[in-house]
Design an enzyme around this catalytic site. Structure first.
Site, short mmCIF file in Angstrom:
data_model
loop_
_atom_site.label_atom_id
_atom_site.label_comp_id
_atom_site.label_asym_id
_atom_site.label_seq_id
_atom_site.Cartn_x
_atom_site.Cartn_y
_atom_site.Cartn_z
N HIS A 94 21.80 -90.04 -51.58
CA HIS A 94 22.45 -88.72 -51.68
C HIS A 94 21.64 -87.77 -51.87
O HIS A 94 21.55 -86.51 -51.13
CB HIS A 94 23.58 -88.74 -52.56
CG HIS A 94 24.10 -87.41 -52.95
ND1 HIS A 94 24.86 -86.72 -52.22
CD2 HIS A 94 24.09 -86.64 -54.04
CE1 HIS A 94 25.21 -85.36 -52.67
NE2 HIS A 94 24.70 -85.35 -54.02
N HIS A 118 18.43 -83.11 -58.58
CA HIS A 118 19.59 -82.23 -58.76
C HIS A 118 20.66 -83.12 -59.69
O HIS A 118 21.34 -82.52 -60.27
CB HIS A 118 20.23 -81.65 -57.67
CG HIS A 118 21.05 -82.43 -56.70
ND1 HIS A 118 20.58 -82.86 -55.74
CD2 HIS A 118 22.27 -82.54 -56.94
CE1 HIS A 118 21.68 -83.58 -54.97
NE2 HIS A 118 22.57 -83.46 -55.75
N GLU A 122 21.99 -84.91 -64.87
CA GLU A 122 23.67 -85.18 -64.83
C GLU A 122 23.83 -86.67 -64.88
O GLU A 122 24.91 -87.29 -65.83
CB GLU A 122 24.38 -84.49 -63.66
CG GLU A 122 25.66 -84.71 -63.44
CD GLU A 122 26.52 -84.03 -62.29
OE1 GLU A 122 27.46 -84.50 -61.99
OE2 GLU A 122 25.88 -83.08 -62.07
N ASP A 123 23.08 -87.57 -64.13
CA ASP A 123 23.60 -88.95 -64.01
C ASP A 123 22.29 -89.87 -64.54
O ASP A 123 22.75 -91.19 -64.50
CB ASP A 123 23.85 -89.25 -62.66
CG ASP A 123 24.94 -88.30 -61.97
OD1 ASP A 123 26.03 -88.17 -62.83
OD2 ASP A 123 25.03 -88.24 -60.83
N ASP A 183 24.78 -80.04 -51.36
CA ASP A 183 25.38 -81.04 -52.07
C ASP A 183 26.81 -81.17 -51.57
O ASP A 183 27.12 -82.45 -51.48
CB ASP A 183 25.16 -80.85 -53.61
CG ASP A 183 25.73 -81.92 -54.54
OD1 ASP A 183 25.58 -83.06 -54.29
OD2 ASP A 183 26.94 -81.26 -55.38
#
Length: 761
Positions: A94, A118, A122-123, A183
């Site tokens: 991704h 990016h 967050e992950d 995105d």
């Protein structure tokens, strides 16, 4: 990995017809091959997984340093290792796909580095501090800008608050939104693995928020593909029908656009203008819109001609040749080079009608009566038209002529973004922000209006003077009492047009407040939120209140005590401005009995002792009365007419009754003013409605030493109020000063002598 991951919502490709032209290819956002190897490569070479992206980046920046990209990929791959997408592919595919999208659009190295990273904060366990330490503050800012807020912390407000955070970050660096758009594009391409209801929810947010943002940032290459993907999910039947129409047209052997393109090439070749003439197919949603607008589609409706030249001047040279050699459709001409769109777009738009006399190939479909749209732009304009702000590279890097401190200039001129950032601060809750954001982004056209000082205001199409007031003054616009548009008085509800000059009239009363009616005329979120916030903190007035305060105040010439505690001038018993009667609405008796008795049956007023004397030249002993229709006062030019009982009524020369009586053969009686002393006059004050207006007007009258005999306040219409005052002046010479004093009251835009409509004398 391939960006075309398994996705039932993604349209299957239509087999193209045989090549008919040699054209410069459009930016291809789907050219993504699966990474051969996932994992860090040797330090002396790039990992195979980012080879496609590096190649695309070097096409725009041949001398780019790829080391930051290599290090970013190594960190991203190791951080996401073991994570899988719902489609079953390694998660690292991704960020690779998103970064390749941006690389092909021409994004610079810093944006690509942040794009690879990016989702790490967050992950994964990577922190913003780690990103900043390894890649610098700019990359850290961009990654932070696109990092979502946690649902655990924000609940249902997580999505709107994430967008609010992202937009605030975009206000400082537009590259944040570039990464978010890429995105979302890759997520939309692979949305088919989601449940249908989740597909629809994501598609609606994309339609309402992301696509308008892509349009405003000028990133047409992303916008058009997002539109098609959303169309396929939300309207699958219409989408499939449109795709069939496109496929049928592609199978034609006689494309009329090809014929016209050859003719245009010939025209420009003869004119010795170097140009590239391409056929630009419409995307699916564009074809659907044309079909809804025109009904039956014809060959020229499936695309447009694109003419690319080297210099701005060549654009106009091409336009001149086309309009000379072909038949132009004048109504279709637009010059976005001289006046670029607010999203950086520049181009000349025109259209030519195909002539009726044309030699067609055997068996070809006639093209008579068709219209071909033509876009004319330079190669650089085309790059910006496709990629928008992405094509600017790093818009904040100081150039050779920039100050050494690298102070950031705003290269995109996003007035819409500045307004959005202003009003979002006043949104009281996430739901209000989310709904208002969608409404704001739905207004996809802008106008520019000019201030008297030469400054400009950017407003959405359909904006009114209310919107202009809040755009210029913020919450101080609560004190706005009116406007002049192009030099003419206008109500605040007036809709503004592109190029108008707007002068906003501001009251001086710090207690000024907005009218509830303004909400009906406020189109911008900034205006609506400011008005709603004020109304929420101020209880609604009683039903019998109006723009001048309570109804009781409108029915009496003496207002409540003036602000500051002193009795207001004009209040009963307060000195020379003592009211002899009461203010009333139209239809009510405006004068008390003594004053009414002084009025004759013909509407005239008898000259009382102490009033301005009138000398009747021809009839020395005749009594004189001042006509009520025009209320003459010294030094007006006057004339007289005899009525029953030997009384002479005195009129102003310009009074309409004078003309009527002369036409009826009535003889004039010579009159002139005697000693100039006291006189009575009726004045009409026209104003914009606002609180305390009646009190301020009566106070101004009292300060001039004038008595109020009666006052009539008409019900407001379109935010305007008409006040009619009958006044007793101790000296007629004071009338000009009195009228000036009344005009100086905030909100009053005109004061004039009245001419009451009376029966003929």
């Amino acid at each position: 990995m391939s960006a075309d991951a398994t996705n039932p919502a993604t349209p299957s490709p239509v087999a193209p017809a045989a090549p008919r032209r040699k054209a410069r290819p459009r930016i291809d956002l789907r050219r993504l091959g699966r990474a051969a190897l996932l994992g860090p490569g040797a330090r002396d070479r790039l990992p195979d997984a980012i080879g496609h992206m590096a190649e695309a980046h070097r096409a725009h920046y041949p001398d780019a340093d790829l080391e930051p990209l290599r290090r970013a990929y190594v960190l991203a791959e190791s951080s996401h290792r073991g994570q899988m997408r719902k489609s079953g592919e390694p998660y690292i595919t991704h960020p690779l796909a998103v970064t390749l999208i941006l690389a092909e659009l021409g994004a610079e190295t810093t944006t690509l580095t942040a794009s690879l990273l990016h989702d790490t904060v967050e992950d994964t366990d990577v922190t913003l501090d780690q990103v900043g330490e390894q890649f610098g503050e700019e990359v850290r800012y961009l990654v932070d800008g696109v990092t979502k807020l946690e649902k655990v912390d924000y609940g249902a407000a997580a999505e709107p608050e994430t967008f609010r955070k992202m937009l605030v970050a975009t206000g400082n660096d537009v590259r944040v939104m570039s990464i978010k758009l890429a995105d979302r594009l890759h997520n939309m391409r692979t949305l088919g693995v989601m449940r249908p209801e989740k597909q629809a929810r994501i598609a609606k947010v994309t339609r309402d928020v992301l696509i308008p943002l892509a349009e405003r940032l000028g990133v047409q290459a992303l916008k058009t593909e997002l539109e098609d993907l959303v169309f396929a999910i939300l309207h699958p039947e219409e989408y499939e029908h449109t795709r069939q129409l496109i496929a049928e047209n592609a199978r034609r052997s006689d494309d009329p656009l090809t014929l016209v393109a050859e003719e245009v090439r010939g025209v420009l070749r003869e004119a010795d203008i170097p140009a590239e003439v391409l056929i630009r197919p419409r995307h699916t949603v564009s074809v659907h819109r044309v079909a809804r607008k025109r009904g039956r589609l014809r060959g020229c409706d499936f695309g447009r001609l694109l003419v690319l030249v080297g210099e701005d001047a060549d654009c106009y040279a091409v336009l001149g040749e086309l309009h000379t050699c072909l038949t132009p459709v004048v109504s279709e001409f637009k010059d976005f080079i001289a006046v670029p769109k607010f999203n950086l777009y520049q181009s000349l738009h025109t259209a030519v009608a195909l002539p009726p006399a044309r030699t067609e190939p055997p068996g070809a479909t006639p093209v008579d009566g068709q219209v071909v749209e033509v876009l004319i732009r330079t190669h650089q304009m085309h790059k910006v038209a496709e990629a928008g702000v992405v094509a600017l590279g790093n818009p904040y890097a100081p150039g050779s002529d920039d100050p050494a401190d690298g102070e950031r200039a705003d290269p995109t001129r996003p007035g819409w973004l500045s307004r959005l950032l202003d009003w979002q601060r006043g949104a009281p809750d996430p739901d209000t922000f989310w709904s208002t954001l969608r409404e704001d982004l739905a207004q996809d056209r802008e106008i520019t209006v000019f201030r008297p000082d030469g400054g400009t205001l950017g407003l959405p199409e359909g904006a009114t003077c209310v919107d202009a007031a809040y755009a210029q003054y913020g919450e101080d616009a609560h004190a706005c009492i009116g406007a002049r548009v192009n030099g003419r008085l206008a109500t605040l509800s007036t809709v503004l047009k592109d190029g108008d000059t707007v002068q906003l009239l501001m009251g001086q009363d710090p207690a000024s407040e907005p009218s509830r009616e303004w909400l009906d005329h406020a189109h911008t979120p900034a205006a609506r939120i400011a008005i709603q916030r004020w109304l929420a903190t101020h209880p609604a007035p009683a039903e019998d209140e109006g723009p001048d305060g309570p109804a009781d105040a409108r029915r009496t010439a003496g207002p409540a005590p003036a602000r500051g505690g002193a009795p207001s001038a004009g209040a009963t018993g307060s000195g020379p401005a003592r009211s002899r009667g009461s203010a009333s609405r139209p239809g009510a008796e405006p004068e008390p009995a003594p004053a009414a008795a002084a009025r004759a049956a013909d509407g005239s007023t008898a000259a009382r002792p102490g009033t301005a004397s009138v000398v009747v030249v021809d009839r020395p002993r005749a009594a004189a009365r001042l006509a009520g229709c025009c209320t003459p006062v010294p030094p007006d030019e006057v004339t007289g007419f005899a009525v029953r009982g030997g009384v002479v009524t005195v009129h102003r020369i310009e009074c309409a009754a004078v003309s009527r009586m002369k036409s009826a053969g009535r003889a004039e009686v010579g009159v002139h003013w005697g000693d100039t002393t006291e006189c009575r006059v009726t004045l009409l004050a026209e104003s914009f409605g606002r609180p305390h207006l009646l009190a301020d007007l009566t106070e101004a009258i009292a300060l001039e030493g004038v008595e109020i005999v009666s006052a009539i306040v008409a019900p407001p219409t379109q935010q305007r109020v008409r006040h009619t005052y009958t006044l007793q002046l101790p000296d007629a010479a004071r009338l000009p000063a009195l009228m000036r004093a009344m005009r100086n009251v905030p909100g009053v835009y005109d004061v004039s002598r009245t001419q009451l409509r009376q029966p003929g004398v």
